[in-house]
Design an enzyme around this catalytic site. Structure first.
Site, mmCIF file in Angstrom:
data_model
loop_
_atom_site.group_PDB
_atom_site.id
_atom_site.type_symbol
_atom_site.label_atom_id
_atom_site.label_comp_id
_atom_site.label_asym_id
_atom_site.label_seq_id
_atom_site.Cartn_x
_atom_site.Cartn_y
_atom_site.Cartn_z
ATOM 1 N N LYS A 29 -22.183 -3.553 9.205
ATOM 2 C CA LYS A 29 -21.176 -3.548 10.545
ATOM 3 C C LYS A 29 -21.309 -2.277 11.813
ATOM 4 C CE LYS A 29 -17.483 -1.076 10.136
ATOM 5 N NZ LYS A 29 -16.730 -0.055 11.102
ATOM 6 N N ARG A 57 -17.769 -5.016 -0.060
ATOM 7 C CA ARG A 57 -17.811 -5.168 0.694
ATOM 8 C C ARG A 57 -19.200 -5.253 1.748
ATOM 9 N NH1 ARG A 57 -14.282 -1.327 4.611
ATOM 10 N NH2 ARG A 57 -14.963 0.686 2.975
ATOM 11 N N CYS A 101 -19.650 0.286 6.107
ATOM 12 C CA CYS A 101 -20.172 0.736 7.376
ATOM 13 C C CYS A 101 -21.614 0.548 7.641
ATOM 14 C CB CYS A 101 -19.777 3.018 7.103
ATOM 15 S SG CYS A 101 -18.062 3.274 7.079
ATOM 16 N N THR A 116 -14.657 4.719 13.258
ATOM 17 C CA THR A 116 -15.620 4.305 14.096
ATOM 18 C C THR A 116 -15.652 3.163 15.105
ATOM 19 O OG1 THR A 116 -16.592 5.433 11.778
ATOM 20 C CG2 THR A 116 -18.468 3.711 13.874
ATOM 21 N N ALA A 124 -37.020 2.940 -2.449
ATOM 22 C CA ALA A 124 -36.610 1.869 -2.189
ATOM 23 C C ALA A 124 -35.995 0.908 -2.867
ATOM 24 C CB ALA A 124 -38.707 0.744 -2.453
ATOM 25 N N ARG A 127 -18.698 10.234 2.301
ATOM 26 C CA ARG A 127 -19.848 8.370 1.770
ATOM 27 C C ARG A 127 -18.534 8.876 0.368
ATOM 28 N NH1 ARG A 127 -23.587 13.664 -0.398
ATOM 29 N NH2 ARG A 127 -21.909 14.727 -0.258
ATOM 30 N N LYS A 144 0.583 -1.541 -0.142
ATOM 31 C CA LYS A 144 -0.306 0.069 0.232
ATOM 32 C C LYS A 144 1.032 1.328 -0.411
ATOM 33 C CE LYS A 144 -4.621 -1.281 1.950
ATOM 34 N NZ LYS A 144 -5.274 -1.163 3.730
ATOM 35 N N THR A 153 -12.473 -0.902 11.512
ATOM 36 C CA THR A 153 -12.976 -1.695 12.873
ATOM 37 C C THR A 153 -13.219 -2.782 12.037
ATOM 38 O OG1 THR A 153 -14.634 0.362 12.809
ATOM 39 C CG2 THR A 153 -12.403 0.415 14.611
#
EC number: 1.1.1.22
Length: 439
Positions: free
Chosen positions: A269, A336, A266, A122, A258, A153, A35, A86
């Site tokens: 979890k 994810r 985020c 978080t 809808a 976002r 990375k 996290t």
């Protein structure tokens, strides 16, 4: 100012580049040499619009660099941002804090001057206070821990960092926090000068802001999806209903679409970690409703599989299914807990031949579901398809017209998992159109 950012994933890399964009001298730190090498070469290892330009500009200006060296980072600055992941613990709802603890355990003993560790990640409420005690026990210098939650976002992360709608700083009220506030205000001086609201709170409140915001957003999304289930049972139209609700200033129209529901790294979890932490605090009854929020969200996925099954005559065995979208949302390559990719996988398990196309998330999708078929265009994905599923609302998909697919599909049937297509156009062209919560 000089500052460091620990963690160079989605949050950390964005924060490091944007702090340099604000004029600070920034060192990004990660234990992953791969990375660090990519970012040092100006390559962002994930898709985020505008971030690579900011990264390269600040690398060239000499305001930003990346390293794997904790001693180098410790000596560089007195303000250290914590932006590691996290994730949800395997087999549990609780958040896994091992990466947060690893940074503090490695950094604190190396600090030789008074320093501030500012959390961005978080975390469950109570984490910051515990980290403060942990850091002070390990460090030879004075260390304070503050919390400055992120509100990014995906797809808008650069904008949300450089032009946030608010800044929240949580400090330890039982300690001398004036210097902490002064340093953080100096880092964000340009934003505060632009009249971005700055809210000073205690540690627990700051930790709860992000998870509460995500819980509220998830509840709003699941609410309209629950209403869409009633609409499906009655023949009502959830899109028109949502428009009518949206005119109420107390409710608003945003996030009342809808569809297939939420996903990503985020919301799912975070609400589960919120439930887990509330249970540890003896307040699980207060957030019991979030369990149903989660259940409603997951039901949308099985509903989509049922709709695909009906569209091909009652059995997916041997059917050709085109899935447009793999990322959990447009303008992202994040898969994810992606509803789109999850649905593709479930349909394959029912015996269908599934071909997936996404403008940005194919590489990540292959890592998660290597057995799915992947196409490099919409037309390729839809060749000889018995049914087409639109599961991520990329502009490329919302702009589709029936004539784009008429000559390649085997069955003229489309399921709109995001209610993002003009159903009248598709029906007028002779297609069978189905949407969630629509007649």
């Amino acid at each position: 100012m000089r500052c460091t950012v620990f963690g160079t994933g989605y949050l950390g890399a964005t924060h490091a580049a944007c702090m340099a964009e604000l004029g600070h001298d920034v060192v990004g730190v990660d234990i992953d040499p791969g990375k660090v090498a990519k970012l040092s070469d100006g390559v962002v290892p994930f898709y985020e619009p505008g971030l690579e330009e900011v990264l390269r500009r600040n690398l060239e200006a000499g305001r930003l660099r990346f390293t794997t060296s904790y001693p180098e980072a410790a000596a560089h600055a007195q303000v250290h941002f914590l932006g590691v992941g996290t994730p949800q613990k395997k087999g549990e709802y609780a958040a896994d804090l091992k990466y947060v603890h690893a940074v503090v355990d490695s950094l604190a003993p190396l600090l030789e001057h008074p320093s501030v560790i500012v959390g961005k990640s978080t975390v469950p409420v109570g984490t910051a206070a515990a980290l403060g005690a942990r850091a002070r026990a390990l460090s030879p210098a004075q260390v304070e821990v503050a919390w400055n939650p992120e509100f990014l976002r995906e797809g808008f992360a650069v904008k949300d960092t450089l032009h946030p709608d608010r800044l929240v700083l949580g400090v330890d009220r039982e300690r001398n926090s004036a210097r902490v506030e002064e340093l953080v205000r100096e880092i964000y001086a340009d934003l505060i000068a632009d009249e971005v609201p700055f809210l000073l709170t205690d540690l627990a409140t700051a930790e709860l802001v992000k998870v509460s915001a995500n819980a509220f957003l998830a509840t709003k999304i699941s609410f309209i999806n629950a209403v869409s289930e009633v609409c499906e049972a009655t023949g009502a139209d959830v899109t028109v209903l949502a428009d009518a609700l949206g005119y109420d200033a107390r409710i608003g129209r945003r996030f009342l679409n809808a569809g297939l529901g939420f996903g990503g790294g985020c919301l799912p979890k975070d609400i589960r970690a919120f439930m887990a932490r509330s249970g540890e605090l003896g307040a699980d009854h207060a957030v019991a409703f979030l369990r149903e929020v989660d259940n409603i969200n997951m039901r949308r996925r099985t509903k989509m599989v049922d709709m695909a099954t009906r569209a091909v005559g009652g059995s997916l065995l041997g059917a050709n299914v085109a899935v447009l979208g793999a990322a959990f949302k447009p303008e992202s390559d994040d898969v994810r807990d992606s509803p789109a990719l999850n649905v593709a996988g479930m349909i394959q398990l029912h015996g269908a031949v599934v071909t997936v196309y996404d403008p940005k998330a194919l590489e990540n999708s292959r890592r998660v579901f290597p057995t799915l078929n992947y196409a490099t265009s919409v037309v390729e994905a839809c060749e000889r398809a018995d049914v087409v599923l639109v599961l991520t609302e990329w502009n490329e998909f919302t702009a589709l017209r029936p004539r784009d697919l008429d000559r390649v599909v085997r069955g003229r049937s489309i399921i709109d998992g995001r209610n993002c297509l003009n159903r009248a156009t598709w029906r007028a062209a002779g297609w069978v159109y189905a949407g969630l919560g629509t007649p």
